[in-house]
Design an enzyme around this catalytic site. Structure first.
Site, PDB file in Angstrom:
ATOM      1  N   ARG A  35     -72.501 -23.781  60.883  1.00 21.86           N
ATOM      2  CA  ARG A  35     -73.808 -23.594  61.531  1.00 21.86           C
ATOM      3  C   ARG A  35     -74.490 -24.923  61.845  1.00 21.86           C
ATOM      4  O   ARG A  35     -75.217 -25.031  62.834  1.00 21.86           O
ATOM      5  CB  ARG A  35     -74.710 -22.740  60.645  1.00 21.86           C
ATOM      6  CG  ARG A  35     -74.296 -21.298  60.682  1.00 21.86           C
ATOM      7  CD  ARG A  35     -75.222 -20.443  59.886  1.00 21.86           C
ATOM      8  NE  ARG A  35     -74.987 -19.038  60.179  1.00 21.86           N
ATOM      9  CZ  ARG A  35     -75.344 -18.051  59.390  1.00 21.86           C
ATOM     10  NH1 ARG A  35     -75.966 -18.309  58.267  1.00 21.86           N
ATOM     11  NH2 ARG A  35     -75.106 -16.809  59.729  1.00 21.86           N
ATOM     12  N   LYS A 198     -67.977   0.199  56.452  1.00 25.04           N
ATOM     13  CA  LYS A 198     -68.742   1.431  56.617  1.00 25.04           C
ATOM     14  C   LYS A 198     -69.045   1.782  58.062  1.00 25.04           C
ATOM     15  O   LYS A 198     -69.452   0.933  58.850  1.00 25.04           O
ATOM     16  CB  LYS A 198     -70.071   1.297  55.880  1.00 25.04           C
ATOM     17  CG  LYS A 198     -69.886   1.268  54.390  1.00 25.04           C
ATOM     18  CD  LYS A 198     -71.222   1.196  53.723  1.00 25.04           C
ATOM     19  CE  LYS A 198     -71.085   1.450  52.233  1.00 25.04           C
ATOM     20  NZ  LYS A 198     -72.338   1.276  51.538  1.00 25.04           N
ATOM     21  N   GLY A 355     -69.935 -11.322  60.359  1.00 28.61           N
ATOM     22  CA  GLY A 355     -69.533 -12.057  59.160  1.00 28.61           C
ATOM     23  C   GLY A 355     -68.060 -12.047  58.827  1.00 28.61           C
ATOM     24  O   GLY A 355     -67.413 -13.091  58.834  1.00 28.61           O
ATOM     25  N   GLY A 378     -75.713 -10.348  62.191  1.00 28.82           N
ATOM     26  CA  GLY A 378     -76.666  -9.266  62.480  1.00 28.82           C
ATOM     27  C   GLY A 378     -77.233  -9.373  63.881  1.00 28.82           C
ATOM     28  O   GLY A 378     -77.398  -8.371  64.583  1.00 28.82           O
TER      29      GLY A 378
HETATM   30  P1  AMP Z   1     -68.272  -5.041  56.983  1.00 25.08           P
HETATM   31  O1  AMP Z   1     -69.196  -6.028  56.309  1.00 25.08           O
HETATM   32  O2  AMP Z   1     -68.828  -3.659  57.105  1.00 25.08           O
HETATM   33  O3  AMP Z   1     -67.705  -5.566  58.272  1.00 25.08           O
HETATM   34  O4  AMP Z   1     -67.049  -4.844  55.966  1.00 25.08           O
HETATM   35  C1  AMP Z   1     -66.188  -5.881  55.595  1.00 25.08           C
HETATM   36  C2  AMP Z   1     -65.499  -5.508  54.316  1.00 25.08           C
HETATM   37  O5  AMP Z   1     -64.806  -4.294  54.494  1.00 25.08           O
HETATM   38  C3  AMP Z   1     -64.461  -6.508  53.857  1.00 25.08           C
HETATM   39  O6  AMP Z   1     -64.893  -7.108  52.668  1.00 25.08           O
HETATM   40  C4  AMP Z   1     -63.211  -5.683  53.633  1.00 25.08           C
HETATM   41  O7  AMP Z   1     -62.544  -5.983  52.433  1.00 25.08           O
HETATM   42  C5  AMP Z   1     -63.750  -4.270  53.575  1.00 25.08           C
HETATM   43  N1  AMP Z   1     -62.727  -3.278  53.966  1.00 25.08           N
HETATM   44  C6  AMP Z   1     -61.986  -3.276  55.080  1.00 25.08           C
HETATM   45  N2  AMP Z   1     -61.119  -2.250  55.068  1.00 25.08           N
HETATM   46  C7  AMP Z   1     -61.305  -1.579  53.915  1.00 25.08           C
HETATM   47  C8  AMP Z   1     -60.701  -0.430  53.322  1.00 25.08           C
HETATM   48  N3  AMP Z   1     -59.728   0.221  53.941  1.00 25.08           N
HETATM   49  N4  AMP Z   1     -61.163  -0.024  52.129  1.00 25.08           N
HETATM   50  C9  AMP Z   1     -62.155  -0.697  51.503  1.00 25.08           C
HETATM   51  N5  AMP Z   1     -62.773  -1.788  52.003  1.00 25.08           N
HETATM   52  C10 AMP Z   1     -62.361  -2.232  53.200  1.00 25.08           C
END
Ligand code: AMP
Length: 398
Positions: A35, A198, A355, A378
């Site tokens: 950054r 999620k 991220g 974000g």
């Molecule tokens: P996000 O911040 O929503 O983009 O999520 C990123 C996180 O999702 C990372 O730390 C990954 O380890 C986790 N992730 C990705 N695929 C899976 C999965 N199949 N089960 C659990 N966690 C996951």
């Protein structure tokens, strides 16, 4: 609104909002200077013109006033090293002493203000506080894309005090231009690769992307909520039971908008959430109890890469699996490497943001090999969701 290239900063105090919210280790050393580097072109332009650069940023989330560990003074050394000059450090970001320091700057000098969030007025968007900051500059430059989605004193409210003299820095210009390449007039086929944990955090972006994307590839933990919504067996995989209807709604919207929403057909399953788990490949809708999907499977990788190779504009947000563990990183790594390949071939525009996909692209040293890596997690998501970002609107005068 001015344009940075057409502005001569000679003798002017340029008050620049940067995003120096960087990670520090326990010795208060900067561990990732991405950054800071991103802000250099704007700072260098001001200095080269013979202007005076007054830099303001937040760092971390201080709760109640000043906290040593969140002091911006920890950033000054790294910034000076990157610029090849010394950086003066202010003890605060407002007040008489700081005002005097700003006024006494010589042409080409740099003053780094103390953490804006040591004052709760910053996040509250307090107008009086914004006015105090505004006294430090003749021109206001917003180069903090990472906080452009926040209506804070230094990112949005302050612009009111510079009705004529406000502009975007180079980083902001780049972010707006590159994200705009996906949102407006993108070369088709347009593909969005959306992953991460999620579905709840990505609903609006998926919906908005349907207006521009031909294909949406869904990977990561969020895929299982879709599979569950279609009555598939997902074993112990991540699922958001309260989002099953939402997932069905997204699939319905995809049909109506003629978007190919592509879900993983197979999955690399593990018997525990651990690097030393036993693994097997299962159809995504037939995962046995006691097993969880932690990466996309080989058939899915093959089909996702085919879609990526045939696309002209590609956006990637969110990992395909738990890429932090070597065993479950194949899907994410293959996607990252294929994005670099198609970029090198010159056939496609590739944008990576958010991220964890940025962490992934950095893990494989591919940040320079895709068309653009957004610095704003974000902020990028909200921009792609179609929201008006206060930091952008304030400069444009909207
Ligand atoms: P996000 O911040 O929503 O983009 O999520 C990123 C996180 O999702 C990372 O730390 C990954 O380890 C986790 N992730 C990705 N695929 C899976 C999965 N199949 N089960 C659990 N966690 C996951």
């Amino acid at each position: 609104m001015l344009n940075i290239n057409d502005t001569n900063f000679s003798g002017k105090r340029a008050l620049i909002r940067v995003d120096f919210n960087v990670p520090l280790n326990s010795d208060r050393e900067v561990t990732d200077d991405t950054r800071i580097r991103a802000a250099l072109p704007t700072i260098k332009k001001v200095i080269k013109d013979g202007g005076k650069a007054i830099l303001m940023s937040h760092l971390g989330r201080p709760k109640n006033g000043p906290e040593e560990k969140y002091s911006l003074k920890h950033i000054a050394g790294k910034l000076g090293e990157l610029l090849g000059t010394t950086v003066k450090v202010a003890p605060n970001c407002v007040g008489e002493e700081v005002k005097a320091m700003a006024d006494e700057l010589d042409k080409g000098q740099i003053l780094l203000l103390e953490n804006l969030r040591f004052h709760k007025e910053e996040t509250a968007g307090d107008e009086f506080f914004a006015g105090q900051l505004a006294e430090l500059g003749d021109i206001y430059v917003n180069d903090a894309f990472g906080t452009a989605h926040r209506e804070h004193a230094s990112t949005a409210v302050i612009a009111r005090f510079f009705p004529e003299n406000k502009l975007f820095g180079y980083l902001m210009e780049d972010e707006i231009k590159n994200i705009g390449r996906v949102l407006h007039g993108a070369k088709s086929p347009v593909t969005a690769i959306i992953g991460g944990a999620k579905v709840s955090s990505k609903i609006t972006i998926i919906q908005n992307l349907m207006e521009v994307a031909d294909n949406i590839l869904i990977g990561g933990g969020m895929a299982y909520t879709f599979v569950r919504a279609m009555k598939g067996k997902i074993g112990d995989s991540l699922v958001e039971d309260d989002k099953l209807e939402t997932a069905l709604g997204i699939m319905e919207l995809a049909k109506r908008t003629n978007t190919n929403l592509i879900l993983p057909t197979d999955t690399l399953c593990a018997d525990k959430f651990s690097e030393d788990a036993n693994t097997r490949v299962c159809p995504t809708n037939k995962i046995p109890d006691g097993w969880m999907g932690l990466d996309i499977g080989p058939a899915t990788i093959k089909s996702f890469l085919k879609v990526i190779r045939e696309s002209r504009t590609i956006l990637w947000n969110g990992p395909m699996g738990v890429f932090e563990m070597e065993k479950f990183s194949t899907g994410t790594e293959k996607v990252a490497r294929t994005l670099a390949d198609v970029t090198l071939a010159g056939s496609s525009f590739t944008l990576v943001g958010g991220g964890d996909s940025v962490a992934a692209i950095n893990k494989y040293n591919l940040a320079e090999k895709v068309s653009y890596v957004s610095t704003g997690g974000g902020a990028m998501l909200e921009y792609l969701e179609g929201k008006v970002l206060p930091g952008i609107a304030a400069i444009k005068g909207e």
